[in-house]
Motif scaffolding. Sequence first.
Motif, PDB file in Angstrom:
ATOM      1  N   TYR A  42      31.364  46.634  38.973  1.00 39.53           N
ATOM      2  CA  TYR A  42      30.851  46.199  40.276  1.00 39.53           C
ATOM      3  C   TYR A  42      29.954  47.287  40.869  1.00 39.53           C
ATOM      4  O   TYR A  42      30.027  48.457  40.505  1.00 39.53           O
ATOM      5  CB  TYR A  42      32.001  45.878  41.241  1.00 39.53           C
ATOM      6  N   SER A  43      29.104  46.857  41.786  1.00 41.33           N
ATOM      7  CA  SER A  43      28.209  47.809  42.444  1.00 41.33           C
ATOM      8  C   SER A  43      28.278  47.608  43.949  1.00 41.33           C
ATOM      9  O   SER A  43      28.077  46.499  44.447  1.00 41.33           O
ATOM     10  CB  SER A  43      26.768  47.614  41.965  1.00 41.33           C
ATOM     11  N   GLY A  44      28.594  48.672  44.659  1.00 39.77           N
ATOM     12  CA  GLY A  44      28.638  48.591  46.114  1.00 39.77           C
ATOM     13  C   GLY A  44      29.992  48.181  46.644  1.00 39.77           C
ATOM     14  O   GLY A  44      30.800  47.556  45.959  1.00 39.77           O
ATOM     15  N   LYS A  45      30.214  48.528  47.911  1.00 38.42           N
ATOM     16  CA  LYS A  45      31.515  48.276  48.533  1.00 38.42           C
ATOM     17  C   LYS A  45      31.794  46.793  48.737  1.00 38.42           C
ATOM     18  O   LYS A  45      32.934  46.339  48.609  1.00 38.42           O
ATOM     19  CB  LYS A  45      31.595  49.012  49.875  1.00 38.42           C
ATOM     20  N   GLU A  46      30.766  46.023  49.068  1.00 38.55           N
ATOM     21  CA  GLU A  46      31.017  44.606  49.345  1.00 38.55           C
ATOM     22  C   GLU A  46      31.538  43.885  48.115  1.00 38.55           C
ATOM     23  O   GLU A  46      32.456  43.058  48.218  1.00 38.55           O
ATOM     24  CB  GLU A  46      29.742  43.940  49.867  1.00 38.55           C
ATOM     25  N   GLU A  47      30.975  44.199  46.957  1.00 41.99           N
ATOM     26  CA  GLU A  47      31.460  43.562  45.722  1.00 41.99           C
ATOM     27  C   GLU A  47      32.865  44.062  45.395  1.00 41.99           C
ATOM     28  O   GLU A  47      33.713  43.293  44.926  1.00 41.99           O
ATOM     29  CB  GLU A  47      30.511  43.846  44.561  1.00 41.99           C
ATOM     30  N   MET A  48      33.105  45.337  45.654  1.00 42.99           N
ATOM     31  CA  MET A  48      34.440  45.899  45.434  1.00 42.99           C
ATOM     32  C   MET A  48      35.469  45.176  46.307  1.00 42.99           C
ATOM     33  O   MET A  48      36.535  44.774  45.825  1.00 42.99           O
ATOM     34  CB  MET A  48      34.426  47.393  45.763  1.00 42.99           C
ATOM     35  N   TYR A  49      35.133  44.991  47.580  1.00 40.27           N
ATOM     36  CA  TYR A  49      36.061  44.315  48.478  1.00 40.27           C
ATOM     37  C   TYR A  49      36.246  42.844  48.106  1.00 40.27           C
ATOM     38  O   TYR A  49      37.331  42.275  48.289  1.00 40.27           O
ATOM     39  CB  TYR A  49      35.583  44.430  49.928  1.00 40.27           C
ATOM     40  N   ARG A  50      35.203  42.219  47.600  1.00 41.15           N
ATOM     41  CA  ARG A  50      35.325  40.827  47.161  1.00 41.15           C
ATOM     42  C   ARG A  50      36.322  40.721  46.011  1.00 41.15           C
ATOM     43  O   ARG A  50      37.182  39.818  45.987  1.00 41.15           O
ATOM     44  CB  ARG A  50      33.960  40.284  46.733  1.00 41.15           C
ATOM     45  N   LEU A  51      36.235  41.646  45.067  1.00 36.38           N
ATOM     46  CA  LEU A  51      37.117  41.620  43.904  1.00 36.38           C
ATOM     47  C   LEU A  51      38.573  41.886  44.289  1.00 36.38           C
ATOM     48  O   LEU A  51      39.484  41.227  43.788  1.00 36.38           O
ATOM     49  CB  LEU A  51      36.648  42.640  42.866  1.00 36.38           C
ATOM     50  N   ILE A  52      38.793  42.850  45.196  1.00 37.35           N
ATOM     51  CA  ILE A  52      40.176  43.138  45.596  1.00 37.35           C
ATOM     52  C   ILE A  52      40.738  41.978  46.418  1.00 37.35           C
ATOM     53  O   ILE A  52      41.934  41.663  46.327  1.00 37.35           O
ATOM     54  CB  ILE A  52      40.277  44.480  46.359  1.00 37.35           C
ATOM     55  N   HIS A  53      39.876  41.301  47.176  1.00 36.32           N
ATOM     56  CA  HIS A  53      40.350  40.137  47.936  1.00 36.32           C
ATOM     57  C   HIS A  53      40.747  39.017  46.982  1.00 36.32           C
ATOM     58  O   HIS A  53      41.776  38.354  47.192  1.00 36.32           O
ATOM     59  CB  HIS A  53      39.271  39.642  48.898  1.00 36.32           C
ATOM     60  N   GLU A  54      39.977  38.817  45.933  1.00 37.36           N
ATOM     61  CA  GLU A  54      40.321  37.797  44.941  1.00 37.36           C
ATOM     62  C   GLU A  54      41.664  38.101  44.292  1.00 37.36           C
ATOM     63  O   GLU A  54      42.468  37.197  44.039  1.00 37.36           O
ATOM     64  CB  GLU A  54      39.218  37.706  43.880  1.00 37.36           C
ATOM     65  N   MET A  55      41.923  39.384  44.019  1.00 36.51           N
ATOM     66  CA  MET A  55      43.211  39.768  43.449  1.00 36.51           C
ATOM     67  C   MET A  55      44.346  39.459  44.423  1.00 36.51           C
ATOM     68  O   MET A  55      45.382  38.890  44.044  1.00 36.51           O
ATOM     69  CB  MET A  55      43.216  41.256  43.104  1.00 36.51           C
ATOM     70  N   ARG A  56      44.144  39.816  45.684  1.00 32.63           N
ATOM     71  CA  ARG A  56      45.188  39.587  46.687  1.00 32.63           C
ATOM     72  C   ARG A  56      45.445  38.101  46.897  1.00 32.63           C
ATOM     73  O   ARG A  56      46.596  37.673  47.060  1.00 32.63           O
ATOM     74  CB  ARG A  56      44.798  40.257  48.010  1.00 32.63           C
ATOM     75  N   VAL A  57      44.392  37.317  46.905  1.00 31.62           N
ATOM     76  CA  VAL A  57      44.555  35.869  47.058  1.00 31.62           C
ATOM     77  C   VAL A  57      45.346  35.311  45.877  1.00 31.62           C
ATOM     78  O   VAL A  57      46.234  34.462  46.054  1.00 31.62           O
ATOM     79  CB  VAL A  57      43.182  35.180  47.175  1.00 31.62           C
ATOM     80  N   ARG A  58      45.044  35.803  44.680  1.00 30.96           N
ATOM     81  CA  ARG A  58      45.779  35.349  43.494  1.00 30.96           C
ATOM     82  C   ARG A  58      47.269  35.669  43.629  1.00 30.96           C
ATOM     83  O   ARG A  58      48.124  34.856  43.272  1.00 30.96           O
ATOM     84  CB  ARG A  58      45.204  36.034  42.249  1.00 30.96           C
ATOM     85  N   VAL A  59      47.576  36.839  44.165  1.00 28.23           N
ATOM     86  CA  VAL A  59      48.970  37.230  44.394  1.00 28.23           C
ATOM     87  C   VAL A  59      49.605  36.329  45.450  1.00 28.23           C
ATOM     88  O   VAL A  59      50.692  35.760  45.252  1.00 28.23           O
ATOM     89  CB  VAL A  59      49.056  38.709  44.836  1.00 28.23           C
ATOM     90  N   MET A  60      48.933  36.171  46.591  1.00 29.02           N
ATOM     91  CA  MET A  60      49.514  35.418  47.703  1.00 29.02           C
ATOM     92  C   MET A  60      49.699  33.940  47.396  1.00 29.02           C
ATOM     93  O   MET A  60      50.594  33.289  47.938  1.00 29.02           O
ATOM     94  CB  MET A  60      48.649  35.600  48.958  1.00 29.02           C
ATOM     95  N   LYS A  61      48.854  33.403  46.521  1.00 29.98           N
ATOM     96  CA  LYS A  61      48.949  31.977  46.176  1.00 29.98           C
ATOM     97  C   LYS A  61      49.984  31.694  45.096  1.00 29.98           C
ATOM     98  O   LYS A  61      50.336  30.536  44.860  1.00 29.98           O
ATOM     99  CB  LYS A  61      47.577  31.468  45.701  1.00 29.98           C
ATOM    100  N   ASP A  62      50.481  32.743  44.435  1.00 32.49           N
ATOM    101  CA  ASP A  62      51.426  32.498  43.352  1.00 32.49           C
ATOM    102  C   ASP A  62      52.684  31.807  43.886  1.00 32.49           C
ATOM    103  O   ASP A  62      53.159  32.128  44.982  1.00 32.49           O
ATOM    104  CB  ASP A  62      51.816  33.821  42.687  1.00 32.49           C
ATOM    105  N   PRO A  63      53.216  30.837  43.133  1.00 37.39           N
ATOM    106  CA  PRO A  63      54.401  30.096  43.596  1.00 37.39           C
ATOM    107  C   PRO A  63      55.605  30.986  43.903  1.00 37.39           C
ATOM    108  O   PRO A  63      56.460  30.612  44.716  1.00 37.39           O
ATOM    109  CB  PRO A  63      54.704  29.162  42.415  1.00 37.39           C
ATOM    110  N   SER A  64      55.691  32.156  43.270  1.00 33.25           N
ATOM    111  CA  SER A  64      56.836  33.048  43.512  1.00 33.25           C
ATOM    112  C   SER A  64      56.674  33.888  44.763  1.00 33.25           C
ATOM    113  O   SER A  64      57.635  34.509  45.233  1.00 33.25           O
ATOM    114  CB  SER A  64      57.053  33.965  42.307  1.00 33.25           C
ATOM    115  N   PHE A  65      55.454  33.903  45.336  1.00 27.49           N
ATOM    116  CA  PHE A  65      55.173  34.728  46.502  1.00 27.49           C
ATOM    117  C   PHE A  65      55.470  33.911  47.757  1.00 27.49           C
ATOM    118  O   PHE A  65      54.590  33.310  48.373  1.00 27.49           O
ATOM    119  CB  PHE A  65      53.708  35.183  46.480  1.00 27.49           C
ATOM    120  N   THR A  66      56.745  33.870  48.132  1.00 21.47           N
ATOM    121  CA  THR A  66      57.179  33.042  49.257  1.00 21.47           C
ATOM    122  C   THR A  66      58.115  33.817  50.165  1.00 21.47           C
ATOM    123  O   THR A  66      58.587  34.910  49.828  1.00 21.47           O
ATOM    124  CB  THR A  66      57.920  31.781  48.769  1.00 21.47           C
TER     125      THR A  66
END
Length: 296
Positions: A42-66
Amino acid sequence: MDQFEKQFQRIQEGKGFIAALDQSGGSTPKALLGYGIKENVYSGKEEMYRLIHEMRVRVMKDPSFTGDKILGVILFEKTMNGFVDSVPVPEFLWRKNIVPFLKIDKGLKKIESGVKLMKEIPTISERLQDAKSKGIFGTKMRAVIYAKDEAGIIEIAKQQFEVAKVVLENGLIPIIEPEVDINADDKVEIETILREALLAELDKLSSDQNIILKLTLPTEADYYTELIQHENVIRVLALSGGYSRDTACRLLTQNHGMIASFSRALLDDLKVKQSPDQFSKGISTAIEEIYQASIT
């Protein structure tokens, strides 16, 4: 009972732990690397933050994350302002019965007197009111202790409680986090000074000023019992501080009344290229291990 009262009761009485998804600008590259995304991808902070947000969303959406096993989540500001399938993140979490917190510190000053104090937090009241309007229940701020220096440790406690009082004045609940470096040569002595400094600050609070503590797992089991039992303390959380999940969970089971608030130890086994089943197995295994350690 309004939302704040429900969330207060949940944090105070619920069974489970608080997940930390609050890596900031300085720690995000390391978190992404652990997830399998190198800096040259990735290049730049905005892309970095986009990628980490995608990771967090994947975690928060997991069926076990309740809310069955997770009481709350500490968020980075950009995550608080983000969405999960068009739903604001704090609202998405509360729909799962998970209480949202916000990391508010802006990083650390250079080491002095054996500690790194927090940098100044600009426009703090405005940020707190904004967070409250978005459904945030509480905040977290971190400083770090590296050496046995009584003056430095007392200064950390004072700074943390000064900010905590501002948080309380704005209608939110503060998590105070004076981390002790797990590799400190005098860790036991540091913990002695820190415990006394925290008790001294707690005793200055009025009966209606309630806080949460987030502390490094102590060398001596049950060393923070007096803090756990203090009338102004809602909960005492344990940070993993660089310990592996196995070690952190083992130590946590020896500290009755503390519950986990892990970041890296929660996310360690998750990789960007995992299949949905592999990812779900990794996060559900981590959640179960941390949950069991938190209710021992």
